[in-house]
Design a protein around this motif. Structure first.
Motif, PDB file in Angstrom:
ATOM      1  N   VAL A 276      50.198  47.403 -31.387  1.00  0.00           N
ATOM      2  CA  VAL A 276      51.501  47.419 -30.571  1.00  0.00           C
ATOM      3  C   VAL A 276      52.540  46.055 -30.226  1.00  0.00           C
ATOM      4  O   VAL A 276      52.883  45.321 -30.119  1.00  0.00           O
ATOM      5  N   LEU A 277      51.374  46.097 -28.873  1.00  0.00           N
ATOM      6  CA  LEU A 277      51.373  45.318 -27.769  1.00  0.00           C
ATOM      7  C   LEU A 277      50.691  43.585 -28.136  1.00  0.00           C
ATOM      8  O   LEU A 277      51.363  43.208 -28.044  1.00  0.00           O
ATOM      9  N   ALA A 278      49.530  44.333 -29.434  1.00  0.00           N
ATOM     10  CA  ALA A 278      49.458  42.308 -29.831  1.00  0.00           C
ATOM     11  C   ALA A 278      50.093  41.445 -30.761  1.00  0.00           C
ATOM     12  O   ALA A 278      50.314  40.663 -30.764  1.00  0.00           O
ATOM     13  N   HIS A 279      51.054  42.413 -31.089  1.00  0.00           N
ATOM     14  CA  HIS A 279      51.297  42.023 -32.578  1.00  0.00           C
ATOM     15  C   HIS A 279      53.380  41.943 -33.041  1.00  0.00           C
ATOM     16  O   HIS A 279      53.709  41.340 -33.565  1.00  0.00           O
ATOM     17  N   ALA A 280      53.977  43.042 -32.347  1.00  0.00           N
ATOM     18  CA  ALA A 280      55.112  43.067 -31.936  1.00  0.00           C
ATOM     19  C   ALA A 280      55.775  41.823 -31.916  1.00  0.00           C
ATOM     20  O   ALA A 280      55.584  41.390 -31.881  1.00  0.00           O
ATOM     21  N   SER A 281      56.437  41.445 -32.762  1.00  0.00           N
ATOM     22  CA  SER A 281      57.228  39.879 -32.996  1.00  0.00           C
ATOM     23  C   SER A 281      58.721  40.437 -31.572  1.00  0.00           C
ATOM     24  O   SER A 281      59.675  39.422 -31.434  1.00  0.00           O
ATOM     25  N   CYS A 282      58.218  41.378 -30.689  1.00  0.00           N
ATOM     26  CA  CYS A 282      59.073  41.088 -29.035  1.00  0.00           C
ATOM     27  C   CYS A 282      58.283  42.553 -28.428  1.00  0.00           C
ATOM     28  O   CYS A 282      57.435  42.658 -28.559  1.00  0.00           O
ATOM     29  N   PRO A 283      59.321  42.294 -27.460  1.00  0.00           N
ATOM     30  CA  PRO A 283      58.562  42.668 -26.452  1.00  0.00           C
ATOM     31  C   PRO A 283      58.519  44.348 -26.230  1.00  0.00           C
ATOM     32  O   PRO A 283      59.610  44.890 -27.357  1.00  0.00           O
ATOM     33  N   VAL A 284      57.141  44.861 -25.116  1.00  0.00           N
ATOM     34  CA  VAL A 284      57.490  46.163 -25.741  1.00  0.00           C
ATOM     35  C   VAL A 284      57.793  46.919 -24.742  1.00  0.00           C
ATOM     36  O   VAL A 284      57.178  46.976 -23.957  1.00  0.00           O
ATOM     37  N   ALA A 285      58.671  47.886 -24.229  1.00  0.00           N
ATOM     38  CA  ALA A 285      58.850  48.937 -23.588  1.00  0.00           C
ATOM     39  C   ALA A 285      57.852  50.278 -22.964  1.00  0.00           C
ATOM     40  O   ALA A 285      58.208  50.941 -24.231  1.00  0.00           O
ATOM     41  N   VAL A 286      57.326  50.546 -22.439  1.00  0.00           N
ATOM     42  CA  VAL A 286      56.533  51.942 -22.399  1.00  0.00           C
ATOM     43  C   VAL A 286      57.093  52.541 -21.267  1.00  0.00           C
ATOM     44  O   VAL A 286      57.067  52.393 -19.809  1.00  0.00           O
ATOM     45  N   LEU A 287      57.196  53.931 -21.537  1.00  0.00           N
ATOM     46  CA  LEU A 287      57.883  55.288 -20.382  1.00  0.00           C
ATOM     47  C   LEU A 287      56.862  56.811 -20.813  1.00  0.00           C
ATOM     48  O   LEU A 287      56.262  56.393 -21.964  1.00  0.00           O
ATOM     49  N   HIS A 288      56.731  57.081 -19.329  1.00  0.00           N
ATOM     50  CA  HIS A 288      55.661  58.291 -19.417  1.00  0.00           C
ATOM     51  C   HIS A 288      56.767  59.472 -19.196  1.00  0.00           C
ATOM     52  O   HIS A 288      57.698  58.948 -18.776  1.00  0.00           O
ATOM     53  N   PRO A 289      56.413  60.586 -18.983  1.00  0.00           N
ATOM     54  CA  PRO A 289      57.573  62.177 -19.466  1.00  0.00           C
ATOM     55  C   PRO A 289      57.414  61.942 -17.527  1.00  0.00           C
ATOM     56  O   PRO A 289      58.565  63.075 -17.624  1.00  0.00           O
ATOM     57  N   GLY A 290      56.716  61.447 -16.677  1.00  0.00           N
ATOM     58  CA  GLY A 290      57.438  61.565 -15.249  1.00  0.00           C
ATOM     59  C   GLY A 290      57.849  60.856 -14.915  1.00  0.00           C
ATOM     60  O   GLY A 290      58.378  61.406 -13.720  1.00  0.00           O
ATOM     61  N   ILE A 291      59.204  59.890 -15.982  1.00  0.00           N
ATOM     62  CA  ILE A 291      59.305  59.422 -15.072  1.00  0.00           C
ATOM     63  C   ILE A 291      60.992  59.836 -14.803  1.00  0.00           C
ATOM     64  O   ILE A 291      61.397  60.990 -16.297  1.00  0.00           O
ATOM     65  N   PRO A 292      61.974  60.076 -14.010  1.00  0.00           N
ATOM     66  CA  PRO A 292      63.159  61.005 -13.861  1.00  0.00           C
ATOM     67  C   PRO A 292      64.074  60.113 -15.254  1.00  0.00           C
ATOM     68  O   PRO A 292      63.779  59.163 -15.294  1.00  0.00           O
ATOM     69  N   ALA A 293      64.707  61.459 -15.450  1.00  0.00           N
ATOM     70  CA  ALA A 293      65.437  60.767 -16.255  1.00  0.00           C
ATOM     71  C   ALA A 293      66.624  59.382 -16.164  1.00  0.00           C
ATOM     72  O   ALA A 293      67.157  58.982 -16.881  1.00  0.00           O
ATOM     73  N   GLU A 294      66.654  59.746 -14.609  1.00  0.00           N
ATOM     74  CA  GLU A 294      68.078  59.266 -14.370  1.00  0.00           C
ATOM     75  C   GLU A 294      67.546  58.117 -13.984  1.00  0.00           C
ATOM     76  O   GLU A 294      68.200  56.795 -14.325  1.00  0.00           O
ATOM     77  N   THR A 295      65.942  57.791 -13.799  1.00  0.00           N
ATOM     78  CA  THR A 295      65.719  56.096 -13.630  1.00  0.00           C
ATOM     79  C   THR A 295      66.078  55.348 -15.334  1.00  0.00           C
ATOM     80  O   THR A 295      65.983  54.520 -15.496  1.00  0.00           O
ATOM     81  N   ALA A 296      65.142  56.046 -16.670  1.00  0.00           N
ATOM     82  CA  ALA A 296      65.441  55.931 -17.557  1.00  0.00           C
ATOM     83  C   ALA A 296      66.687  55.694 -17.803  1.00  0.00           C
ATOM     84  O   ALA A 296      66.817  54.331 -18.608  1.00  0.00           O
ATOM     85  N   SER A 297      67.921  55.883 -17.780  1.00  0.00           N
ATOM     86  CA  SER A 297      69.268  55.651 -18.386  1.00  0.00           C
ATOM     87  C   SER A 297      69.523  55.177 -17.156  1.00  0.00           C
ATOM     88  O   SER A 297      70.773  54.463 -18.162  1.00  0.00           O
ATOM     89  N   GLY A 298      69.451  55.027 -16.013  1.00  0.00           N
ATOM     90  CA  GLY A 298      70.133  53.555 -14.965  1.00  0.00           C
ATOM     91  C   GLY A 298      71.420  54.635 -14.394  1.00  0.00           C
ATOM     92  O   GLY A 298      72.197  53.611 -14.121  1.00  0.00           O
ATOM     93  N   MET A 299      70.878  56.092 -14.783  1.00  0.00           N
ATOM     94  CA  MET A 299      72.303  56.461 -14.272  1.00  0.00           C
ATOM     95  C   MET A 299      72.554  57.391 -13.130  1.00  0.00           C
ATOM     96  O   MET A 299      72.791  58.430 -12.156  1.00  0.00           O
ATOM     97  N   ALA A 300      70.855  56.818 -12.210  1.00  0.00           N
ATOM     98  CA  ALA A 300      70.936  57.671 -11.175  1.00  0.00           C
ATOM     99  C   ALA A 300      72.073  57.185  -9.942  1.00  0.00           C
ATOM    100  O   ALA A 300      72.471  56.332  -9.457  1.00  0.00           O
TER     101      ALA A 300
END
Length: 300
Positions: A276-300
């Motif tokens: 995916v990182l080598a061949h996707a035709s767009c940038p790739v975002a990666v998130l792990h489960p420890g990221i607070p939901a508020e941080t991921a959604s921008g609703m902190a």
């Protein structure tokens, strides 16, 4: 080492490479869309130094800041020089950042980003979403579907498998789509060995309590918090990476969780993420489960 920067906003690693410049431009455009400042980070390991915001940066850092300021003169752009190695520097900055953006391959400290230790250590552990602007944007080989499938031009594509990491990815996918004014295409994959296949589905109108409704309910709930973002659903079959790459052709962003279930297992450490990182035709975002939901959604 803690980096104390008032509202770091979007943090981008600068190393002087072409991929780093591609990441810088994507980060600057995203900071404008989000209404956040841009922090340009350059790692220069020095055991006795401290993280420093430079008013008049030079060298690699100065060149990167100059590009951002020239293209987005109204954007608040700061230059941050870090005294640690790139991985430690990016992780430290990511403790307070909204997003960390890195290029897929670099020079100096960022060398080997695509296949080496930086991606494997930053993406699974950063306390905010990590966006990798990969080699396809700077002379790499773009993925093309064998049947000429057009992908999802101008949309955010979400790879969803029901895992906690995928739920964080969903929150970020909608946040980004809202900021740039597009829709989200949520893609699920039944792993198989055949050619990639996909068809639209409508879990929002599925029978309440059915497997389809229950599986997609976290995405549907997340979508309800972003009423201005259109959402569509696609069910795919085949090798997960190929299905995602096909759906992400010409997309604005592909968003995935760091560790998944079923076909997405081992996304960061294994072959799926590498492809995916080598061949996707767009940038790739990666998130792990420890990221607070508020941080991921921008609703902190």
């Amino acid at each position: 080492m803690t980096v104390e920067i008032p509202e770091p906003g979007v943090v981008v690693g600068a190393d002087g490479s072409e991929h780093g410049i591609a990441a810088l431009r994507w980060a600057a455009a995203t900071a404008v869309a989000y209404g956040l400042p841009l922090t340009v980070l350059h790692a220069r390991p020095d055991a006795i130094a401290e993280p420093t915001l430079l008013a008049e940066p030079d060298g690699v850092l100065g060149d990167a800041v100059a590009v951002a300021r020239a293209e987005y003169p109204g954007l608040q752009t700061r230059a941050l020089q870090m005294p640690d190695a790139p991985v430690q520097s990016l992780l430290a900055a990511g403790e307070e950042a909204d997003i960390v953006v890195i290029g897929s391959r670099g020079i100096e400290g960022f060398r080997g980003l695509l296949l080496g230790s930086t991606t494997m250590h930053v993406a699974p552990y950063a306390q905010c979403p990590v966006v990798v602007v990969h080699s396809a944007l700077e002379g790499g080989v773009l993925f093309e579907a064998s049947d000429g499938y057009p992908g999802n031009p101008g949309q955010v594509v979400l790879g969803y498998d029901g895992s906690p990491a995928a739920n964080r990815a969903a929150a970020f996918a909608f946040r980004h789509a809202e900021a740039i004014g597009c829709g989200v295409v949520a893609v699920t994959v039944e792993a198989g060995r055949g050619d990639p296949e996909a068809e639209p589905i409508d879990p929002e109108n599925a029978t309440p309590g059915s497997d389809t409704s229950a599986f997609h309910s976290p995405v549907i709930v997340t979508a309800s918090s972003f009423p201005d973002v259109p959402v569509s659903f696609v069910a795919g079959y085949g090798r997960p990476a190929e299905v995602l790459l096909t759906q992400a052709i010409s997309a604005e962003l592909l968003v995935v969780g760091s560790r998944g279930s079923g076909g997405f297992a081992g996304l960061i450490m294994g072959s799926v993420s590498q492809k995916v990182l080598a061949h996707a035709s767009c940038p790739v975002a990666v998130l792990h489960p420890g990221i607070p939901a508020e941080t991921a959604s921008g609703m902190a």
